[in-house]
Design a protein around this motif. Structure first.
Motif, PDB file in Angstrom:
ATOM      1  N   HIS A  11      -6.377   0.273   1.445  1.00 34.38           N
ATOM      2  CA  HIS A  11      -5.826  -0.904   0.762  1.00 34.38           C
ATOM      3  C   HIS A  11      -5.310  -1.925   1.764  1.00 34.38           C
ATOM      4  N   GLU A  12      -4.659  -1.448   2.793  1.00 34.33           N
ATOM      5  CA  GLU A  12      -4.149  -2.371   3.810  1.00 34.33           C
ATOM      6  C   GLU A  12      -5.286  -3.120   4.491  1.00 34.33           C
TER       7      GLU A  12
ATOM      8  N   THR B 103      -6.076  -4.359  -5.441  1.00 35.07           N
ATOM      9  CA  THR B 103      -4.954  -4.739  -4.576  1.00 35.07           C
ATOM     10  C   THR B 103      -4.008  -5.701  -5.282  1.00 35.07           C
TER      11      THR B 103
ATOM     12  N   PRO C  96       0.802  -1.228   0.000  1.00 33.96           N
ATOM     13  CA  PRO C  96       0.000   0.000   0.000  1.00 33.96           C
ATOM     14  C   PRO C  96       0.833   1.276   0.000  1.00 33.96           C
TER      15      PRO C  96
ATOM     16  N   ARG D  45      -4.000   4.447   1.303  1.00 36.75           N
ATOM     17  CA  ARG D  45      -3.077   3.393   1.737  1.00 36.75           C
ATOM     18  C   ARG D  45      -3.673   2.568   2.861  1.00 36.75           C
TER      19      ARG D  45
END
Length: 354
Positions: A337-338, A75, A42, A334
């Motif tokens: 996405h994580e 992702t 990310p 970020r």
């Protein structure tokens, strides 16, 4: 921030993106966007404030994005899936679906107007995605947004079945959950597999049976066979299960195609759909046709105008909802996405653009 210019109407170069508002022409030349300069975790995602907005072609629509979802494809691409295809095209903007407002239309666009609320999705191979204040889609990739639904929950393209007994493998995800609702609305008896956290939700959505794959043996618990299987997971284990549970002349559909993976494995010339991917698909089709008497297909996500209108109709009739578990501002892409990648959030994760 988006960069706007206002001025009186007078001849301007065709390259400028523009819309007429009374006696003023407004156009946007740059906007915020999340760029992917290299593949990785990310941390490689970078929100830039001044990314150029491309020229608008005659059949295209410029939209002001309000919400975009984070999909597994996003992702995977960020991590390097399809590297041999996309690396020469870096930097990329990820994101496929969008809920938005029309900001400008090309000269040939007839069905949409400036200011109209719309939703839609880009082709999976699009290089400039929807993680941006402004995105560009073709006219047939967009549909008017259901009036009763917020921007955050209008973004899905899924698949329709007509009165067949259907098994959805992986019904707990957003695609699987949407497919269940659409199939139920079409009169299909639906069974699904899922984790224990989503059993009750899927039963409430109309599934006749929801099997917890973490604690039950799927093939021994499910009774009878199916006319169609939608496999949203697409690994060898779920493929084997789906094939075994199909009636003869049934149809197995997987969301996991082979094109990008084969490109990465063997190189771009061999891995393109016209070569290796097509050969693998036909090999499986022939194999399963003779061994099990069933049809085998991959599903490629693409925007379909008729499908978009059907989703709108079902949403307005409150027969289709997609629960959003968590929203993040675009500045926290970020973190979003994580959370998606580590499955810290089970349901749909959405980015909102203020």
């Amino acid at each position: 921030m988006a960069f706007f210019k206002l001025q009186s109407l007078k001849p301007r170069p065709m390259s400028e993106l523009s819309m007429k508002v009374g006696s003023i022409r407004c156009y946007v030349s740059r906007c915020r966007a999340v760029l992917l300069h290299r593949f990785g975790g990310p941390e490689v995602l970078e929100l830039r404030p001044d990314v150029p907005v491309p020229d608008l072609k005659p059949n295209e629509v410029l939209v002001r994005a309000r919400a975009v979802s984070i999909n597994p494809l996003d992702t995977r691409m960020r991590s390097g899936y399809g590297r041999s295809i996309f690396e020469p095209l870096l930097p990329l903007i990820l994101g496929r679906d969008v809920s938005s407002e029309v900001a400008a239309v090309g000269a040939q666009v007839k069905s949409l107007t400036v200011g109209q609320e719309v939703f839609g999705a880009l082709h999976p191979t699009a290089v400039r995605g929807t993680y941006a204040d402004y995105a560009i889609l073709s006219e047939d990739e967009l549909s008017p947004k259901p009036a009763s639904v917020t921007h955050v929950v209008t973004y899905m393209i899924v698949y329709l079945f007509s009165r067949q007994r259907l098994l959805v493998i992986g019904g707990g995800g957003a695609v699987g959950f949407s497919a269940i609702q659409i199939a139920v609305a079409a009169g299909c008896p639906v069974t699904t597999t899922c984790g224990n956290q989503t059993v009750n939700r899927l039963m409430a959505a109309g599934a006749e049976q929801a099997v917890d794959y973490t604690s039950e043996d799927i093939e021994s618990v499910i009774k009878g066979k199916f006319d169609a299987v939608l496999d949203t997971i697409g690994v060898p284990e779920t493929e084997r299960t789906g094939i075994n549970l199909l009636n003869r002349d049934g149809h197995y559909l997987t969301l996991k195609g082979e094109a990008a993976a084969l490109s990465d494995r063997y190189g771009l010339p061999i891995g393109l759909p016209a070569a290796a991917a097509t050969a693998v698909l036909w090999k499986k089709r022939i194999q399963y046709k003779y061994s099990h008497g069933i049809e085998y297909s991959w599903i490629y996500m693409r925007a379909d105008l008729e499908g978009l209108h059907e989703i709108r109709r079902l949403s307005e009739a409150r027969k289709l909802t997609v629960p959003v578990e968590k929203t993040f501002p675009i500045t926290q892409v970020r973190e979003a996405h994580e959370a998606k990648e580590k499955k810290l959030i089970l349901g749909k994760v959405v980015l909102e653009l203020d």
